[in-house]
Design an enzyme around this catalytic site. Structure first.
Site, short mmCIF file in Angstrom:
data_model
loop_
_atom_site.label_atom_id
_atom_site.label_comp_id
_atom_site.label_asym_id
_atom_site.label_seq_id
_atom_site.Cartn_x
_atom_site.Cartn_y
_atom_site.Cartn_z
N PHE A 131 0.85 -1.20 0.00
CA PHE A 131 0.00 0.00 0.00
C PHE A 131 0.89 1.26 0.00
O PHE A 131 1.93 1.29 0.65
CB PHE A 131 -0.88 -0.05 1.25
CG PHE A 131 -2.00 0.95 1.26
CD1 PHE A 131 -3.20 0.67 0.64
CD2 PHE A 131 -1.84 2.16 1.90
CE1 PHE A 131 -4.24 1.59 0.65
CE2 PHE A 131 -2.88 3.09 1.92
CZ PHE A 131 -4.09 2.80 1.29
N ASP A 208 1.25 -5.57 8.24
CA ASP A 208 0.15 -4.64 8.06
C ASP A 208 -1.11 -5.48 7.88
O ASP A 208 -1.23 -6.23 6.90
CB ASP A 208 0.39 -3.74 6.85
CG ASP A 208 -0.68 -2.67 6.74
OD1 ASP A 208 -1.84 -2.96 7.06
OD2 ASP A 208 -0.35 -1.54 6.32
N TYR A 233 -11.37 0.96 10.36
CA TYR A 233 -12.54 1.44 9.60
C TYR A 233 -12.89 0.53 8.43
O TYR A 233 -13.85 0.77 7.72
CB TYR A 233 -12.35 2.88 9.11
CG TYR A 233 -11.06 3.17 8.37
CD1 TYR A 233 -10.92 2.83 7.03
CD2 TYR A 233 -9.99 3.77 9.02
CE1 TYR A 233 -9.74 3.07 6.36
CE2 TYR A 233 -8.80 4.03 8.36
CZ TYR A 233 -8.68 3.68 7.03
OH TYR A 233 -7.50 3.92 6.37
N LYS A 234 -12.12 -0.54 8.22
CA LYS A 234 -12.42 -1.50 7.15
C LYS A 234 -13.32 -2.60 7.72
O LYS A 234 -14.50 -2.35 7.94
CB LYS A 234 -11.11 -1.98 6.53
CG LYS A 234 -10.41 -0.83 5.79
CD LYS A 234 -9.02 -1.13 5.30
CE LYS A 234 -8.47 0.11 4.57
NZ LYS A 234 -7.03 0.03 4.29
N ARG A 382 -12.37 -3.75 -7.49
CA ARG A 382 -12.32 -4.61 -6.31
C ARG A 382 -13.73 -4.87 -5.80
O ARG A 382 -14.49 -3.94 -5.57
CB ARG A 382 -11.49 -3.96 -5.20
CG ARG A 382 -10.02 -3.84 -5.52
CD ARG A 382 -9.22 -3.43 -4.30
NE ARG A 382 -9.81 -2.30 -3.59
CZ ARG A 382 -9.31 -1.77 -2.49
NH1 ARG A 382 -8.22 -2.28 -1.94
NH2 ARG A 382 -9.90 -0.74 -1.91
C1 LIG Z 1 -6.20 1.16 4.22
C2 LIG Z 1 -4.74 0.93 4.39
C3 LIG Z 1 -3.92 1.90 4.99
C4 LIG Z 1 -4.50 3.23 5.39
O1 LIG Z 1 -3.68 4.07 6.13
P1 LIG Z 1 -4.37 5.30 6.91
O2 LIG Z 1 -3.28 5.98 7.60
O3 LIG Z 1 -5.42 4.72 7.82
O4 LIG Z 1 -5.02 6.17 5.88
C5 LIG Z 1 -2.58 1.60 5.17
N1 LIG Z 1 -2.06 0.40 4.76
C6 LIG Z 1 -2.84 -0.55 4.17
C7 LIG Z 1 -2.26 -1.85 3.75
C8 LIG Z 1 -4.19 -0.30 3.95
O5 LIG Z 1 -4.95 -1.22 3.35
#
Ligand SMILES: *Cc1c(COP(=O)(O)O)cnc(C)c1O
Length: 408
Positions: A131, A208, A233-234, A382
């Site tokens: 990510f 992660d 939040y997911k 997705r």
């Molecule tokens: C959604 C997601 C993030 C989001 O980071 P935020 O700081 O909460 O915006 C980071 N890493 C991964 C792998 C994600 O899927």
């Protein structure tokens, strides 16, 4: 013009919903008349029917208890909610999980702490399709401290494999950073084996868990993981911007120094002392005042997860992703869609990525019709499946709309 979804899949969906032991959980989520199929719970989980009252309760405590709320409840919340996340979803014993800042900030704090704890080692291993925030934080820390980023080149339709990590790690590796479920392809990494390979080389490992927590069982203690972060939040339905958690293995905590020294993570915040002295244990990974407001909705989702159990959640997740692939093969292939996610359930998280040359326009058309997947450049759509809030009927219906949207 409305074309009815193909009858065979509708019948099959009805059967699967009837057999689904978790079907009743759907009633725990707030419906919306304009949403026909929600395929983005992997980006932002739906609110629960309990959420409005939960938030109203917070306002009530705030108005009646005022500042006393901190002593009475709120100071402990980052750890009590953290422990619940740990126990229910991470396979983590108490005292190792804390709800803190955004995922990005937690990543920064833990990665900085980890590389500082491995002096003499000057490389961070991370994959080139991780990510963006994970890659950006790693690159910046490497630049700040003169470290080298050792990129693992991955197939974007797959993800990080054990052999690649084994090849990349060595005497120079301070830390390995991997996503458990790849945000793009949904590839589910072999966390236990990759953790062991990093340790074999003397490196620390950070997982992660943003796309796995709440949808894929995780066993951090059993796997011997050092560090982990994850979104709430997911699949934990904490609402837009709810804070992330940090997991730090118990025996590492007092050895690690995180870089954002703040009073909330200090040993005695209300002593207002002259110098920073980190708290003992997991609390030292806090910095400033945590968002108590944004920690509320996830508490009810954790109750649902406790009732359902992670094993049953994973089982439904696999059935849902299998159903998407089944329909995609039977019904979407001749409309130009291909499946870009592993067909091996053991290597797949809770979303399926479809590819189509016209993905961007198809997603925009689907949104107009109340079918909500998300678009990932250049060609990805997705389809996220939240096991407790997604029905099989929703899958059959939503995919039939995607097919129609591909026709223009
Ligand atoms: C959604 C997601 C993030 C989001 O980071 P935020 O700081 O909460 O915006 C980071 N890493 C991964 C792998 C994600 O899927």
């Amino acid at each position: 013009m409305t074309v009815e979804p193909r009858t065979a899949h509708v019948d099959r969906a009805r059967e699967l919903d009837e057999e689904d032991p978790l079907a009743s959980f759907r009633a725990a989520f707030l419906p919306d008349p304009d949403v026909r199929a929600y395929f983005d719970g992997n980006s932002l989980g739906r609110p629960l029917t309990a959420t409005p009252d939960r938030l109203a309760g917070l306002v009530h405590t705030w108005s009646s208890r005022l500042i006393r709320g901190w002593d009475e409840e709120w100071m402990a919340l980052p750890e009590t909610v953290g422990d619940r996340i740990g126990a229910l979803t991470l396979g983590a014993a108490a005292g190792q999980t804390v709800v803190a800042d955004s995922t990005t900030v937690v990543l920064y704090k833990l990665i900085r702490a980890a590389v500082a704890a491995r002096p003499g080692r000057d490389e961070i291993v991370i994959d080139d399709d991780n990510f963006p925030t994970d890659r950006f934080v790693v690159e910046r820390i490497a630049a700040e401290f003169g470290l080298t980023v050792r990129w693992v080149r991955v197939d974007r339709h797959a993800g990080v494999e054990l052999e690649q990590v084994t090849e990349a790690v060595g005497k120079r590796t301070a830390l390995v950073v991997v996503s458990h479920v790849a945000y793009r392809s949904s590839h589910l990494a072999d966390a236990e084996a990759i953790t062991a390979a990093a340790h074999e080389a003397g490196a620390l490992v950070l997982w992660d868990l943003c796309h796995s927590v709440g949808s894929v069982p995780v066993e951090l203690d059993r796997w011997g993981v050092d560090l982990a972060v994850g979104c709430t939040y997911k699949y934990l339905n904490g609402g837009p911007g709810s804070p992330a958690f940090a997991y730090v293995r118990a025996d590492l905590q007092d050895e690690l120094e995180q870089p954002i020294a703040g009073w909330m993570g200090s040993a005695a915040p209300f002593d207002m002392g002259p110098h920073y002295e980190p708290a003992r244990g997991i609390r030292r990974f806090l910095s400033g005042t945590p968002s108590i407001v944004a920690m509320q909705p996830m508490r009810d989702m954790l109750d649902l997860i406790e009732q359902a159990g992670m094993a049953a959640i994973r089982e439904k997740s696999v059935r849902l992703t299998e159903f998407v692939i089944e329909i995609a093969d039977a019904d979407l292939a001749d409309a130009g869609f291909t499946v870009a996610t592993s067909r091996d359930a053991a290597r797949r998280g809770s979303h399926v990525t479809l590819e189509h040359p016209d993905a961007r326009a198809i997603t925009a058309r689907a949104w107009e019709r109340g079918v909500i997947p998300d678009f990932r450049a250049p060609h990805g759509i997705r389809v996220g499946l939240s096991p407790l809030s997604t029905s099989f009927a929703e899958v059959a219906d939503g995919l039939s709309v995607l097919r129609e949207c591909a026709a223009g």
